[in-house]
Design a protein around this motif. Structure first.
Motif, PDB file in Angstrom:
ATOM      1  N   SER A 537       0.867  -1.173   0.000  1.00  0.00           N
ATOM      2  CA  SER A 537       0.000   0.000   0.000  1.00  0.00           C
ATOM      3  C   SER A 537       0.903   1.221   0.000  1.00  0.00           C
ATOM      4  N   LEU A 538       0.872   1.961  -1.103  1.00  0.00           N
ATOM      5  CA  LEU A 538       1.713   3.148  -1.165  1.00  0.00           C
ATOM      6  C   LEU A 538       1.068   4.200  -2.052  1.00  0.00           C
ATOM      7  N   THR A 539       1.461   5.431  -1.813  1.00  0.00           N
ATOM      8  CA  THR A 539       0.990   6.541  -2.650  1.00  0.00           C
ATOM      9  C   THR A 539       2.196   7.311  -3.145  1.00  0.00           C
ATOM     10  N   LEU A 540       2.139   7.714  -4.389  1.00  0.00           N
ATOM     11  CA  LEU A 540       3.186   8.527  -4.999  1.00  0.00           C
ATOM     12  C   LEU A 540       2.542   9.730  -5.655  1.00  0.00           C
ATOM     13  N   ASP A 541       3.120  10.876  -5.452  1.00  0.00           N
ATOM     14  CA  ASP A 541       2.746  12.047  -6.232  1.00  0.00           C
ATOM     15  C   ASP A 541       3.809  12.269  -7.292  1.00  0.00           C
ATOM     16  N   VAL A 542       3.371  12.529  -8.498  1.00  0.00           N
ATOM     17  CA  VAL A 542       4.295  12.782  -9.601  1.00  0.00           C
ATOM     18  C   VAL A 542       3.955  14.147 -10.170  1.00  0.00           C
ATOM     19  N   SER A 543       4.933  15.036 -10.172  1.00  0.00           N
ATOM     20  CA  SER A 543       4.713  16.389 -10.680  1.00  0.00           C
ATOM     21  C   SER A 543       5.619  16.648 -11.867  1.00  0.00           C
ATOM     22  N   PHE A 544       5.127  17.504 -12.768  1.00  0.00           N
ATOM     23  CA  PHE A 544       5.840  17.813 -14.012  1.00  0.00           C
ATOM     24  C   PHE A 544       6.130  19.305 -14.044  1.00  0.00           C
ATOM     25  N   ALA A 545       7.419  19.638 -14.141  1.00  0.00           N
ATOM     26  CA  ALA A 545       7.807  21.038 -14.139  1.00  0.00           C
ATOM     27  C   ALA A 545       7.354  21.763 -15.389  1.00  0.00           C
ATOM     28  N   ASP A 546       7.363  21.062 -16.538  1.00  0.00           N
ATOM     29  CA  ASP A 546       7.072  21.756 -17.801  1.00  0.00           C
ATOM     30  C   ASP A 546       5.601  22.118 -17.944  1.00  0.00           C
ATOM     31  N   THR A 547       4.711  21.386 -17.270  1.00  0.00           N
ATOM     32  CA  THR A 547       3.268  21.659 -17.388  1.00  0.00           C
ATOM     33  C   THR A 547       2.639  22.115 -16.080  1.00  0.00           C
ATOM     34  N   ALA A 548       3.434  22.148 -15.008  1.00  0.00           N
ATOM     35  CA  ALA A 548       2.930  22.522 -13.678  1.00  0.00           C
ATOM     36  C   ALA A 548       1.742  21.662 -13.261  1.00  0.00           C
ATOM     37  N   SER A 549       1.767  20.389 -13.673  1.00  0.00           N
ATOM     38  CA  SER A 549       0.689  19.468 -13.315  1.00  0.00           C
ATOM     39  C   SER A 549       1.207  18.432 -12.332  1.00  0.00           C
ATOM     40  N   ALA A 550       0.275  17.806 -11.610  1.00  0.00           N
ATOM     41  CA  ALA A 550       0.650  16.802 -10.620  1.00  0.00           C
ATOM     42  C   ALA A 550      -0.412  15.714 -10.571  1.00  0.00           C
ATOM     43  N   TYR A 551       0.043  14.480 -10.336  1.00  0.00           N
ATOM     44  CA  TYR A 551      -0.840  13.311 -10.295  1.00  0.00           C
ATOM     45  C   TYR A 551      -0.581  12.529  -9.014  1.00  0.00           C
ATOM     46  N   ARG A 552      -1.621  11.898  -8.518  1.00  0.00           N
ATOM     47  CA  ARG A 552      -1.532  11.009  -7.360  1.00  0.00           C
ATOM     48  C   ARG A 552      -1.685   9.572  -7.846  1.00  0.00           C
ATOM     49  N   LEU A 553      -0.669   8.744  -7.556  1.00  0.00           N
ATOM     50  CA  LEU A 553      -0.721   7.318  -7.859  1.00  0.00           C
ATOM     51  C   LEU A 553      -0.914   6.562  -6.563  1.00  0.00           C
ATOM     52  N   THR A 554      -1.861   5.656  -6.539  1.00  0.00           N
ATOM     53  CA  THR A 554      -2.145   4.857  -5.353  1.00  0.00           C
ATOM     54  C   THR A 554      -2.084   3.386  -5.722  1.00  0.00           C
ATOM     55  N   LEU A 555      -1.286   2.625  -4.984  1.00  0.00           N
ATOM     56  CA  LEU A 555      -1.189   1.179  -5.179  1.00  0.00           C
ATOM     57  C   LEU A 555      -1.765   0.487  -3.970  1.00  0.00           C
ATOM     58  N   ARG A 556      -2.841  -0.291  -4.163  1.00  0.00           N
ATOM     59  CA  ARG A 556      -3.428  -1.086  -3.088  1.00  0.00           C
ATOM     60  C   ARG A 556      -4.170  -2.250  -3.716  1.00  0.00           C
ATOM     61  N   ALA A 577       9.358  14.520  -8.520  1.00  0.00           N
ATOM     62  CA  ALA A 577       9.287  15.706  -9.373  1.00  0.00           C
ATOM     63  C   ALA A 577      10.167  15.469 -10.594  1.00  0.00           C
ATOM     64  N   VAL A 578       9.569  15.554 -11.771  1.00  0.00           N
ATOM     65  CA  VAL A 578      10.327  15.340 -13.007  1.00  0.00           C
ATOM     66  C   VAL A 578      10.179  16.566 -13.893  1.00  0.00           C
ATOM     67  N   THR A 579      11.131  16.726 -14.786  1.00  0.00           N
ATOM     68  CA  THR A 579      11.088  17.889 -15.674  1.00  0.00           C
ATOM     69  C   THR A 579       9.981  17.766 -16.711  1.00  0.00           C
ATOM     70  N   ASN A 580       9.770  16.535 -17.229  1.00  0.00           N
ATOM     71  CA  ASN A 580       8.791  16.342 -18.301  1.00  0.00           C
ATOM     72  C   ASN A 580       8.473  14.857 -18.456  1.00  0.00           C
ATOM     73  N   ARG A 581       7.634  14.549 -19.446  1.00  0.00           N
ATOM     74  CA  ARG A 581       7.238  13.157 -19.684  1.00  0.00           C
ATOM     75  C   ARG A 581       8.426  12.277 -20.041  1.00  0.00           C
ATOM     76  N   MET A 582       9.374  12.823 -20.810  1.00  0.00           N
ATOM     77  CA  MET A 582      10.532  12.028 -21.216  1.00  0.00           C
ATOM     78  C   MET A 582      11.338  11.580 -19.997  1.00  0.00           C
ATOM     79  N   ARG A 583      11.479  12.453 -19.028  1.00  0.00           N
ATOM     80  CA  ARG A 583      12.220  12.062 -17.825  1.00  0.00           C
ATOM     81  C   ARG A 583      11.449  11.027 -17.034  1.00  0.00           C
ATOM     82  N   LEU A 584      10.119  11.107 -17.048  1.00  0.00           N
ATOM     83  CA  LEU A 584       9.313  10.076 -16.392  1.00  0.00           C
ATOM     84  C   LEU A 584       9.537   8.726 -17.061  1.00  0.00           C
ATOM     85  N   LEU A 585       9.541   8.698 -18.399  1.00  0.00           N
ATOM     86  CA  LEU A 585       9.767   7.441 -19.107  1.00  0.00           C
ATOM     87  C   LEU A 585      11.127   6.850 -18.758  1.00  0.00           C
TER      88      LEU A 585
END
Length: 625
Positions: A537-556, A577-585
């Motif tokens: 059971s964990l939660t991750l927030d992922v934010s993108f600097a280039d779009t100023a957007s953020a997502y919550r990922l929940t695993l359970r 916190a990542v710069t963009n989608r490419m860095r997330l990939l």
């Protein structure tokens, strides 16, 4: 290993087909040769590393008469599909055919040339463009048009233009509404499984020749070079929309949910020419392709063809498609389109009529007969799709996999069912004896059923594997449908020990870069190994600097859920916190240390998530347990 000779049953079936079908009608050969300007000599295309990614010359054996090992109708189709070179459709419109599964089309404008459907691979698209330029001059590419969202219609785009030219507005890229979503989703979500089954469907690992792969019906094969994607810059959103590009007027008709989830037809009034995409080619198409896909809607498909006839046919002198050769003349092309319309409507309506009388999909497929006009028309015959599997697809679309019989609601899977059947029939040697009797009588379908159970009981039994391979080979020799033939022959090859993973990986880096953030997270969720993650059971927030957007990922409970991060949400176990989608990939590929990524909170949480991801298997077993 040398293949077995053709059984008398198959040879007699071929003789009957030669007598019944209109082989004296050579109109298709005349049309396929019309407008020929030049061939690519040799028709072999290599990648930068010297690897051959396309070899049409390997089909030279098709110049001979049909051998007993190939259905004569299929042989005829492959002879036509193997023709290659640059062709004039009408003055100003040119096609290169025979350099991939699909066609690439060039429409000449005021300053340069519009490219329609740049094939699968960069290398073959570049070779086609070079062939065109060698005979029509060094015209610049001024636009690219994708007719629909399948990879054989966009994957070679880097062979005709560059991302920079598109970004700087020199080359617009046109596609139907929904194209990008469907193009990347199909090749990523179930891409590994589809690619593995495509190896069977296209026979990519088979030797080419009269006892092996002779084609695919829709074309000869798929190229195996670099697959890329440049996102559309102009989206066609409605039927009747018009565009003027490089002096060329184009009228569009959307056809979503037909041969592809996102597809369109378009008309060139200045050339009196209609591009029908892949909705009317010189074969019956698939309502459910054997590699796997969503079931297509033949009711919509036929409706779009009716609409195309009404909108464009009377104004057209030629109709051309993303595969095969054109049809010329207003009357002929109207009938061509109408017969395809009738084909898909008949498959739909008659399947529904029979299922409403209580017949199952398998039962309908056995008794289904096309009207004589469709049965005896070359371009509606089942070289790629088939009546059998298309009827079952219609049934599946409306009724699902279950045929309503409770005994078939919860059957054992093959690895448990096989041993039970084998034991009930008296053991594996007895099953093989029964299969041999069926084989000798020409009942290859029953022999294959028996031997399927035998192999799923003892996958290493030499006698079962050998006879099973021989049986599939005979089924292949008798198949008019190219994809059936390739499935049978690939199964036979793997039973004989020739096993390899998918020949092409369509989820290329270029495609992955086009995934939206939401699609990336969807693809991630698909790879979670549920049982391994049950207790996590964990939660991750992922934010993108280039779009100023953020997502919550929940695993359970083994389920990964993503959503936009809400203001005021509880603190996550970790924030990435990542710069963009490419860095997330890059992070999802395992790189958590390079610049462009910062983890706060529990630094082990992202690694924990990556640790429960499953790796797809591109070479999973199909014909064996």
């Amino acid at each position: 290993m040398n293949p077995d000779p053709v059984s008398p049953v198959i040879a007699e079936a071929h003789r009957a087909q030669r007598a019944e079908l209109p082989f004296t009608d050579t109109t298709d050969f005349t049309d396929a040769d019309r407008g020929f300007l030049a061939a690519l000599e040799p028709c072999v295309v290599t990648a930068a590393d010297g690897r051959v990614v396309w070899d049409n010359d390997s089909y030279g054996f098709l110049a001979a008469e049909a051998p007993p090992t190939v259905h004569p109708s299929l042989w005829r189709q492959c002879q036509l599909a193997a023709k290659q070179g640059l062709y004039e459709v009408v003055p100003g419109i040119y096609q290169v055919r025979g350099l991939d599964l699909s066609n690439i089309t060039f429409v000449e404008g005021d300053r340069g040339v519009l490219v329609i459907d740049p094939l699968i691979s960069t290398e073959v698209a570049a070779a086609a463009l070079a062939l065109y330029r060698a005979h029509r001059g060094e015209r610049a590419v001024t636009a690219v048009i994708y007719t629909h969202s399948h990879v054989d219609h966009f994957g070679g785009v880097l062979g005709v233009t560059t991302q920079a030219d598109v970004d700087e507005g020199r080359v617009p890229v046109l596609a139907p509404d929904g194209f990008l979503e469907h193009a990347v989703a199909e090749n990523v979500y179930a891409g590994t499984a589809m690619a593995r089954r495509a190896t069977y469907m296209y026979g990519t690992l088979l030797d080419r020749g009269p006892s092996g792969q002779v084609g695919c019906g829709l074309g000869q094969n798929t190229s195996t070079g670099e697959v890329a994607l440049i996102a559309p810059t102009v989206v066609i959103e409605r039927t009747g929309q018009t565009q003027r590009i490089d002096g060329v007027d184009i009228e569009f008709q959307l056809a979503p949910g037909s041969e592809a989830p996102a597809e369109m037809h378009f008309y060139f009034p200045g050339f009196r020419a209609l591009c029908i995409a892949e909705n009317a080619t010189h074969n019956m198409h698939n309502l459910l392709t054997l590699r796997g896909a969503l079931v297509r809607d033949p009711r919509l498909w036929s409706g779009y063809l009716t609409e195309a006839i009404e909108m464009f046919a009377s104004r057209s002198d030629v109709v051309f498609a993303s595969h095969h050769w054109p049809t010329w003349g207003t009357e002929r092309l109207t009938e061509f389109l109408a017969l395809h319309r009738d084909l898909y409507a008949y498959l739909h309506d008659q399947t529904l009529r029979l299922l409403n009388r209580g017949h199952t999909g398998a039962e309908i497929a056995e008794e289904f007969t096309l009207p004589p006009a469709l049965e005896r028309t070359w371009h509606t015959r089942g070289y790629y799709g088939s009546v059998s599997h298309n009827v079952k697809a219609v049934y599946q679309r409306y009724m699902g996999w279950f045929d309503g019989n409770p005994a078939r609601l919860w059957p054992h899977p093959p690895e448990q069912l096989g041993p039970r059947y084998v034991a009930a029939l008296g053991g594996i040697d007895r099953v093989i004896d029964l299969a041999r009797e069926a084989f000798d009588c020409g009942d290859f379908r029953w022999a294959a059923t028996l031997l399927d159970h035998a192999v799923f009981t003892d996958a290493d039994h030499d006698g079962a594997r050998s006879l099973y391979a021989d049986t599939l080979e005979q089924l292949a020799y008798g198949a008019e449908n190219a994809t059936w033939r390739n499935f049978f022959l690939t199964g036979a090859a793997e039973l004989r020990g020739v096993t390899a993973s998918s020949a092409v990986r369509v989820a290329s880096p270029s495609l992955l870069t086009q995934l939206s953030v939401e699609q990336i997270f969807d693809a991630l969720a698909i790879r979670v190994d549920g049982p391994r993650a049950w207790e996590l059971s964990l939660t991750l927030d992922v934010s993108f600097a280039d779009t100023a957007s953020a997502y919550r990922l929940t695993l359970r409970n083994g389920v990964l859920v993503h959503r936009n991060r809400r203001a005021g949400a509880p603190t996550a176990d970790a924030t990435v916190a990542v710069t963009n989608r490419m860095r997330l990939l890059a992070a999802l590929a395992g790189d958590l240390d390079s610049p462009g990524l910062e983890i706060t909170g529990d630094h082990s949480a992202p690694a924990t998530l990556l640790g429960v991801l499953d790796e797809p298997d591109p070479g999973f077993a199909i014909v064996t347990p």
